[in-house]
Design an enzyme around this catalytic site. Sequence first.
Site, PDB file in Angstrom:
ATOM      1  N   LYS A  22      11.108 -35.199  34.152  1.00 28.57           N
ATOM      2  CA  LYS A  22      11.608 -33.886  34.587  1.00 28.57           C
ATOM      3  C   LYS A  22      10.593 -33.190  35.489  1.00 28.57           C
ATOM      4  O   LYS A  22      10.937 -32.683  36.552  1.00 28.57           O
ATOM      5  CB  LYS A  22      11.918 -33.042  33.343  1.00 28.57           C
ATOM      6  N   SER A  23       9.336 -33.167  35.065  1.00 31.37           N
ATOM      7  CA  SER A  23       8.316 -32.448  35.847  1.00 31.37           C
ATOM      8  C   SER A  23       8.163 -33.069  37.234  1.00 31.37           C
ATOM      9  O   SER A  23       8.045 -32.362  38.241  1.00 31.37           O
ATOM     10  CB  SER A  23       6.966 -32.515  35.134  1.00 31.37           C
ATOM     11  N   GLY A  94      12.626 -23.122  33.461  1.00 33.12           N
ATOM     12  CA  GLY A  94      11.403 -22.366  33.758  1.00 33.12           C
ATOM     13  C   GLY A  94      10.623 -23.012  34.892  1.00 33.12           C
ATOM     14  O   GLY A  94      10.019 -22.315  35.720  1.00 33.12           O
ATOM     15  N   ARG A 122      11.614 -15.068  29.472  1.00 36.36           N
ATOM     16  CA  ARG A 122      10.307 -15.747  29.511  1.00 36.36           C
ATOM     17  C   ARG A 122       9.322 -15.023  30.438  1.00 36.36           C
ATOM     18  O   ARG A 122       9.723 -14.462  31.457  1.00 36.36           O
ATOM     19  CB  ARG A 122      10.522 -17.212  29.922  1.00 36.36           C
ATOM     20  N   SER A 166      -1.263 -23.733  31.826  1.00 38.29           N
ATOM     21  CA  SER A 166       0.170 -23.977  32.034  1.00 38.29           C
ATOM     22  C   SER A 166       0.393 -24.694  33.350  1.00 38.29           C
ATOM     23  O   SER A 166      -0.055 -24.228  34.410  1.00 38.29           O
ATOM     24  CB  SER A 166       0.921 -22.640  32.042  1.00 38.29           C
ATOM     25  N   GLN A 168       3.186 -25.020  34.793  1.00 37.65           N
ATOM     26  CA  GLN A 168       4.137 -24.285  35.634  1.00 37.65           C
ATOM     27  C   GLN A 168       3.408 -23.240  36.460  1.00 37.65           C
ATOM     28  O   GLN A 168       3.707 -23.049  37.640  1.00 37.65           O
ATOM     29  CB  GLN A 168       5.225 -23.640  34.764  1.00 37.65           C
ATOM     30  N   ASP A 315       5.153 -30.114  24.888  1.00 40.80           N
ATOM     31  CA  ASP A 315       6.586 -30.350  24.702  1.00 40.80           C
ATOM     32  C   ASP A 315       6.887 -31.292  23.531  1.00 40.80           C
ATOM     33  O   ASP A 315       8.050 -31.463  23.148  1.00 40.80           O
ATOM     34  CB  ASP A 315       7.203 -30.933  25.983  1.00 40.80           C
ATOM     35  N   ARG A 346      10.170 -21.375  19.930  1.00 37.58           N
ATOM     36  CA  ARG A 346      10.078 -22.690  19.283  1.00 37.58           C
ATOM     37  C   ARG A 346       9.214 -22.669  18.033  1.00 37.58           C
ATOM     38  O   ARG A 346       9.466 -23.414  17.089  1.00 37.58           O
ATOM     39  CB  ARG A 346       9.448 -23.695  20.252  1.00 37.58           C
ATOM     40  N   ARG A 388      14.778 -29.346  23.105  1.00 40.77           N
ATOM     41  CA  ARG A 388      13.776 -30.157  22.383  1.00 40.77           C
ATOM     42  C   ARG A 388      13.888 -29.977  20.872  1.00 40.77           C
ATOM     43  O   ARG A 388      13.650 -30.917  20.119  1.00 40.77           O
ATOM     44  CB  ARG A 388      12.364 -29.852  22.896  1.00 40.77           C
TER      45      ARG A 388
HETATM   46  C1  S3P Z   1       6.249 -28.110  32.740  1.00 40.71           C
HETATM   47  C2  S3P Z   1       5.232 -27.513  32.104  1.00 40.71           C
HETATM   48  C3  S3P Z   1       5.205 -27.187  30.684  1.00 40.71           C
HETATM   49  C4  S3P Z   1       6.401 -27.729  29.920  1.00 40.71           C
HETATM   50  C5  S3P Z   1       7.665 -27.742  30.694  1.00 40.71           C
HETATM   51  C6  S3P Z   1       7.491 -28.448  32.036  1.00 40.71           C
HETATM   52  C7  S3P Z   1       6.101 -28.439  34.166  1.00 40.71           C
HETATM   53  O1  S3P Z   1       5.122 -25.810  30.588  1.00 40.71           O
HETATM   54  O2  S3P Z   1       6.575 -27.033  28.701  1.00 40.71           O
HETATM   55  O3  S3P Z   1       8.663 -28.400  29.954  1.00 40.71           O
HETATM   56  O4  S3P Z   1       6.840 -29.277  34.692  1.00 40.71           O
HETATM   57  O5  S3P Z   1       5.211 -27.848  34.806  1.00 40.71           O
HETATM   58  P1  S3P Z   1       3.694 -25.091  30.594  1.00 40.71           P
HETATM   59  O6  S3P Z   1       2.684 -26.065  31.128  1.00 40.71           O
HETATM   60  O7  S3P Z   1       3.878 -23.919  31.466  1.00 40.71           O
HETATM   61  O8  S3P Z   1       3.391 -24.816  29.154  1.00 40.71           O
END
Ligand code: S3P
Length: 431
Positions: A22-23, A94, A122, A166, A168, A315, A346, A388
């Site tokens: 996904k990422s 997110g 969020r 993080s 993200q 995750d 969660r 999840r």
């Molecule tokens: C993700 C980062 C994670 C994760 C999310 C995907 C990403 O969040 O929980 O499912 O692709 O950058 P954080 O790193 O912000 O905790």
Amino acid sequence: MPDESAVRGMTSPESVRVPGDKSITHRLLLMAALAPGASEVAGALTSLDARSTAAVLRRLGVSVSPLRAGSLVRVVGRPQFRPFDGSLHCGNSGTTARLLLGILASQSITATVTGDRSLRQRPMARITDPLSQMGARIRPPGGDRLPITIAGGSLRALRHIMPVSSAQVKGCLLFAGLAGGVPVALREPNGLSRDHTERLLRAFGYRVATEDGWIAFEPTGRLEPFRAEVPGDASSAAFLVGYALLASGGPLRISSVGLNPTRTHYLEVLRRMGAAITVEADEAMHGEPVGDIIASPGMLRGVVVAREEIPSLIDEIPMLAVLASQAEGTTVFHDVGELRVKESDRLGLLAHNLGILGADAQVVGDDLVVQGSDRPLRGLVRTEGDHRLAMAFSVLGAARGGQVEVDDLACSAVSFPGFPQLLARLARSSR
Ligand code: S3P
């Protein structure tokens, strides 16, 4: 010499695959959107979250072919996005919202980004504060919740200590530097989060140095159209690993999974818990290690998971917590407060649902403490639409005789299309 008859007589593990990461899918689609010309992404995830990224890009004038399992995704990028009416809806994702806001910070358009009820709760100040420092104009000022309107323009360089580790936030700010052509230096406060953005930028020729805890991006080079391949998602694989450890069947091989160490730390924790897990590495793709994971059933014991470990298994905590409820002894996950602001609370819901099922799990400050036991668990899990949580608890139900049910397994389509069917197939074959 190995005894060949013994090798031939060994049953080879049942083999399964998981959908694309996904990422990495989000990041490749967004990078392709910025590269002038046609890029192709093979093995992309086709889940609801990935579709959210494709959909917002289309609204911005980027051509993205339909996301279909097994098909190449073709993206025709444009470094400047097209103005549009209305808002950019990121659904439950997110990653879409945060990475997109980073890119929009340098676009000469004004755009409003929003999402579903969960995403609108969020926190966003972790990205809107540094983006404002870079020069992006954000409404409402200091906006901490979607919808957020951003008016892009020319950006300033950023040197920033992130409030949380993080990926993200890191991805958002590195993408702001990439799209805006300015240097960005970042520091993560407590442990390294997944580093896909850094690896992909390097694979595409950019300089991303890591020194003294700082990650420093230089806007060297130009983003050219590319052809890339996405490995299987290590976080999706975690549910199948969990199933293999709990179920009474034989070993399970999950093939062609991303093995980036900032994603596979859960395998180390599971080994500490006594799990029999082996990994067979294959060739890397775009700086991302790939290979097979083989997990076999066995007894688990409780462990302590330290604060610095959390970002690299963030995750996987739902699956690990469920497994901890089946282990011998106590498991403590330190400093997991960040779980309160995921797709659901969660942390609260993990403790609540384990309790509903008859296990003992407590939130103590920001720690999660799970007592293992061999008491059979039964009951209905409340997921609040969190993919999840739904998958972690449905693994427990499938592996331990079906006494545990979840109120919504369809939400697994957010990250893992076909999960309910795959789990049902595994449960049938290990009977
Ligand atoms: C993700 C980062 C994670 C994760 C999310 C995907 C990403 O969040 O929980 O499912 O692709 O950058 P954080 O790193 O912000 O905790």
